[in-house]
Each structure stands twice: as C-alpha cells, then as structure tokens.
Design a protein around this motif. Structure first.
Motif, PDB file in Angstrom:
ATOM      1  N   ASP A 134       0.856  -1.184   0.000  1.00  0.00           N
ATOM      2  CA  ASP A 134       0.000   0.000   0.000  1.00  0.00           C
ATOM      3  C   ASP A 134       0.894   1.237   0.000  1.00  0.00           C
ATOM      4  N   PRO A 135       1.019   1.935  -1.139  1.00  0.00           N
ATOM      5  CA  PRO A 135       1.944   3.073  -1.211  1.00  0.00           C
ATOM      6  C   PRO A 135       1.535   4.250  -0.343  1.00  0.00           C
ATOM      7  N   TYR A 136       0.294   4.266   0.110  1.00  0.00           N
ATOM      8  CA  TYR A 136      -0.150   5.361   0.957  1.00  0.00           C
ATOM      9  C   TYR A 136       0.272   5.153   2.413  1.00  0.00           C
ATOM     10  N   ARG A 137       0.619   3.917   2.738  1.00  0.00           N
ATOM     11  CA  ARG A 137       0.982   3.618   4.123  1.00  0.00           C
ATOM     12  C   ARG A 137       2.385   3.030   4.278  1.00  0.00           C
ATOM     13  N   ASP A 138       2.792   2.200   3.336  1.00  0.00           N
ATOM     14  CA  ASP A 138       4.025   1.430   3.504  1.00  0.00           C
ATOM     15  C   ASP A 138       5.263   2.244   3.148  1.00  0.00           C
ATOM     16  N   VAL A 139       6.265   2.139   4.002  1.00  0.00           N
ATOM     17  CA  VAL A 139       7.577   2.722   3.749  1.00  0.00           C
ATOM     18  C   VAL A 139       8.525   1.581   3.433  1.00  0.00           C
ATOM     19  N   LEU A 140       9.221   1.663   2.322  1.00  0.00           N
ATOM     20  CA  LEU A 140      10.106   0.593   1.879  1.00  0.00           C
ATOM     21  C   LEU A 140      11.558   1.023   1.960  1.00  0.00           C
ATOM     22  N   THR A 141      12.394   0.160   2.477  1.00  0.00           N
ATOM     23  CA  THR A 141      13.832   0.368   2.374  1.00  0.00           C
ATOM     24  C   THR A 141      14.274  -0.045   0.973  1.00  0.00           C
ATOM     25  N   ILE A 179      15.050   5.451   0.491  1.00  0.00           N
ATOM     26  CA  ILE A 179      13.799   4.916   1.007  1.00  0.00           C
ATOM     27  C   ILE A 179      12.671   5.294   0.037  1.00  0.00           C
ATOM     28  N   PHE A 180      11.538   4.620   0.187  1.00  0.00           N
ATOM     29  CA  PHE A 180      10.394   4.853  -0.688  1.00  0.00           C
ATOM     30  C   PHE A 180       9.185   5.140   0.189  1.00  0.00           C
ATOM     31  N   ALA A 181       8.599   6.324   0.037  1.00  0.00           N
ATOM     32  CA  ALA A 181       7.453   6.709   0.859  1.00  0.00           C
ATOM     33  C   ALA A 181       6.729   7.866   0.197  1.00  0.00           C
ATOM     34  N   ASN A 182       5.471   8.059   0.574  1.00  0.00           N
ATOM     35  CA  ASN A 182       4.668   9.135   0.008  1.00  0.00           C
ATOM     36  C   ASN A 182       4.193  10.155   1.040  1.00  0.00           C
ATOM     37  N   ASP A 183       4.543   9.928   2.290  1.00  0.00           N
ATOM     38  CA  ASP A 183       4.254  10.894   3.348  1.00  0.00           C
ATOM     39  C   ASP A 183       5.529  11.680   3.609  1.00  0.00           C
ATOM     40  N   GLU A 186       7.889  11.310   6.716  1.00  0.00           N
ATOM     41  CA  GLU A 186       8.752  10.158   6.948  1.00  0.00           C
ATOM     42  C   GLU A 186      10.227  10.542   6.944  1.00  0.00           C
ATOM     43  N   ILE A 187      10.607  11.518   6.151  1.00  0.00           N
ATOM     44  CA  ILE A 187      12.024  11.894   6.046  1.00  0.00           C
ATOM     45  C   ILE A 187      12.558  12.431   7.365  1.00  0.00           C
ATOM     46  N   LEU A 188      11.671  12.950   8.221  1.00  0.00           N
ATOM     47  CA  LEU A 188      12.114  13.549   9.476  1.00  0.00           C
ATOM     48  C   LEU A 188      12.607  12.509  10.469  1.00  0.00           C
ATOM     49  N   ASN A 189      12.365  11.222  10.190  1.00  0.00           N
ATOM     50  CA  ASN A 189      12.955  10.160  11.008  1.00  0.00           C
ATOM     51  C   ASN A 189      14.440   9.967  10.697  1.00  0.00           C
ATOM     52  N   ALA A 211       5.626  21.998  10.039  1.00  0.00           N
ATOM     53  CA  ALA A 211       4.711  21.740  11.151  1.00  0.00           C
ATOM     54  C   ALA A 211       5.093  20.479  11.914  1.00  0.00           C
ATOM     55  N   ALA A 212       5.751  19.532  11.229  1.00  0.00           N
ATOM     56  CA  ALA A 212       6.116  18.258  11.861  1.00  0.00           C
ATOM     57  C   ALA A 212       7.501  18.280  12.501  1.00  0.00           C
TER      58      ALA A 212
END
Length: 397
Positions: A134-141, A179-183, A186-189, A211-212
């Motif tokens: 699910d590209p809206y939720r899953d973060v992939l290495t 990494i692969f993500a759409n939010d 996520e990069i702030l981690n 804001a995050a």
C-alpha cells in the motif's frame, strides 16, 4: 464564400540563440520574414510565443553544479540532507542532484512510488497489488524494494533511476540512503534538514514538514534564488523549471521576462499596426496516455504573457446546441441559428448547460500547450510559434 479555416499554429524558424542576443529584434524579424516568405498576413489578436529556453539562454541564466553545491551547503549546513519527491529525469533533475550531493556529506533520498509527481513510474500499480503493498501507508527500504520489485528500468529511457541517482550521489562524494514513501514527514525520522523537490504540491509539502518539526526545510524553488559567484538565478522558482545544459551546468527558468513580452508586442504594433498578444511558454499541460507521464515539469506553463491572454475561454458547445436547442433544424437554418446564438451569448457562461464540456482552463495553459506541441523538444528549429484565429469562433468570416 464563408471562411473555411479556423485556428492555425505555425512553427517559426529562428537563429540559434546565444547569451546577449536581442530577442525583441529576433522574434519580430523572424515572424515578419516568415509572413513575407509564405506568405500570410498578421491580424489583431494573433499570438506570438517563444520558448522559455531561448529567453533563458539570451539572459545567460545558468548555474553550475558548484554554484548549486555552495547554495545548498549555506542553506542546509553541509551534513545530512533529505532529498524528497524528485522527478525521475536525467534532463530535469540529475544535474541538480549532483549539486545537492556536492553540498552535503550524506543524502537520504526519498522517492515517491509507484511514480514520481509527473508520472514517471518506478513500478506499476499491478506490481504493487500483486505484492500487497500500500503506497499510501508502507515505507520501503532499498533492500525491501529490490526484494519485491528487483531492478526495473523506465520504459522510455531504459534507466533504473534508483541505481542511477544512487550512483550519481556517490560519485559526488556523498553517502546515500534510499527509502520509498509518500508521506513527506517520513524523512524527518532520518534528518531535519530537507529539500523537497515536488513542483506543483511544493507549498503544502513545505508546510507539512515545518509543522512536523523540520528545521532547515527548503523547496527546490528556494535553491538558487540569488546569484552565487555571479551565476544565474531565479528569485521566484529557483531550480524548478531548470534543464540540463552540460554535465556540469543547468539552464534555469527565465526571470524578469514580463518586460520582454510587452516590448515585443509594442514592436509588432509599430511595425504592422496590429495588436499581437505575446507570451513565453515552457512545458505544455497534457498527459501521455501510454506512459502516463504528465508533461508539465515546469512550475507554470507560461511565466510571462501580455494582458490579452489573461482569463479562460468563454465558449458554447456547438454539438450541444445542434442536438438540443436546434435539433429540428439542418443545413443553412441550423448554421444561422447557431451563429445567432453565439453572437448573443453572455460574457460569462459559467454554469450554463450550453457551455458544458468546454475546457475551463486558463488561456495561457491551453495556448502554451498548443505551442509546446507545435515546436516540439527536438530538432525542429522553431522556438517561436505563431497562432492565428485562436480567438475566432463560428461567426468569424
């Protein structure tokens, strides 16, 4: 006999433009020479358009990899930088990425998936469905991405952009993590220092990141907004809209070109007595149905245009009138009825059924797209486009 030709778009050949060339002179003379040689006449409300590329080249609006690196280091600190949502393009982004990589010690590259913002796909939706991703939720290495999808090459360029961008960053002396993500958050981690490279969603992405908890957050439009060691720049769009010039240099989107279009309009008025509309155009706003690529990688279709190109079309749908209001008519009676309806149409047709299905887009986006399709992006040698009859309708004789 009634007029039988509507809108005509002509590519106009011109000299190869170099820095310092007088575009006002070149554009007007090229159009007038074409009109003389064909021949054809110019009319009020014709449109003369020129590609953003020749405007930027005449301005000498270029920046080198080292210029970009210096600006990135000064703005983001030179340590670990998150680079998120870049488009997958050797022409549009690779040289910018080289500059970013040279301006920091490590790049955390976060790619949107299954495609970038303009439709270049890393993987297709069927592959995601088959793997239960699910590209809206899953973060992939990177490791998980390779396990699931392997090495996939772009269908048009034959490039594995994950590998290409990673190698490019390493070649510039920086470490890379992918990494692969759409939010965006996520990069702030990984880092609080971020360059978000999205084009049309950049304002929202920047707001969300700040804001995050993002600390040094810059859009690509905020890099190269002022000269670095005498370089070119674009105070409004930065690196957005840039193109590869050489392996070490990009041509930036043109700046300060409103005065140019007005001066060309005035030149045509003085030489021909005709009120010609003038614009600068870049990418058109259309989508390829096969590759699913949306053409518009520039921040806008037109960065400058004369006042007569403001607004949207105000048109009636002829087939609606023929099938509904005048369904009982045919031949000359139908033609005359429709012409009369056009002649008395309201100045604002928004919400009226007879305009349903007409294109509610800005004139500059529509005309700029026509210009982009006319001039092409290869070796046609027609960086100037003349459009005639665009503002005519069925009543024009």
């Amino acid at each position: 006999m009634s007029r039988m030709v509507g809108t005509v778009s002509r590519g106009i050949r011109a000299p190869i433009i170099r820095e310092g060339d007088d575009l006002k002179k070149i554009v007007t003379e090229s159009v007038l020479e074409a009109a003389s040689s064909e021949p054809f006449s110019l009319h009020d409300r014709d449109v003369v358009a020129m590609t953003e590329a020749i405007v930027a080249r005449a301005q000498g609006n270029y920046a080198t990899v080292d210029d970009i690196a210096a600006d990135v280091k000064q703005k983001l600190g030179g340590e670990t930088v998150g680079v998120i949502f870049p488009i997958l393009s050797r022409n549009r982004f690779a040289i910018c990425l080289r500059g970013i990589a040279k301006g920091c010690k490590k790049v955390v590259l976060m790619l949107s998936y299954p495609s970038d913002e303009v439709g270049n796909h890393l993987v297709d939706w069927d592959a995601l469905d088959n793997c239960g991703v699910d590209p809206y939720r899953d973060v992939l290495t990177l490791e998980k991405y390779r396990e699931l999808f392997g090495y996939r090459k772009h269908r048009f360029t034959g490039v594995d952009y994950v590998e290409y961008y990673s190698d490019l960053i390493r070649d510039c002396g920086a470490e890379v993590e992918v990494i692969f993500a759409n939010d965006a958050r996520e990069i702030l981690n990984y880092t609080k220092n971020v360059i978000h490279c999205d084009i049309h969603t950049r304002a929202r992405t920047g707001r969300i990141l700040k804001a995050a908890g993002g600390e040094r957050v810059f859009g690509l439009h905020q890099i190269m907004t002022s000269p670095v060691s005498g370089s070119g720049y674009n105070e409004k769009y930065g690196l957005l809209g840039s193109n590869k010039a050489t392996e070490d240099k990009v041509k930036l989107f043109p700046r300060d070109c409103q005065d140019l279009v007005v001066s060309i309009q005035q030149e045509f008025l003085e030489k021909t007595g005709k009120h010609i509309e003038v614009m600068v155009y870049g990418d058109g706003a259309f989508k390829d149905p096969i590759g699913k690529i949306w053409e518009l990688a520039d921040p806008v279709v037109s960065p400058a245009y004369t006042a007569g190109l403001e607004g949207t079309p105000n048109e009636l749908k002829l087939k609606y009138l023929a099938d509904n209001d005048f369904a009982a008519l045919s031949g000359d009676a139908l033609r005359d009825a429709i012409k009369d309806e056009i002649a008395k149409k309201d100045s604002d047709l928004v919400g009226q059924m007879a305009s349903e299905g007409t294109t509610p887009r800005r004139l500059t986006d529509l005309i700029g797209s026509l210009c982009d399709l006319t001039s092409g992006s290869g070796d046609k040698g027609t960086p100037i486009v003349l459009i005639q009859g665009y503002f005519d309708n069925y009543t024009a004789e």
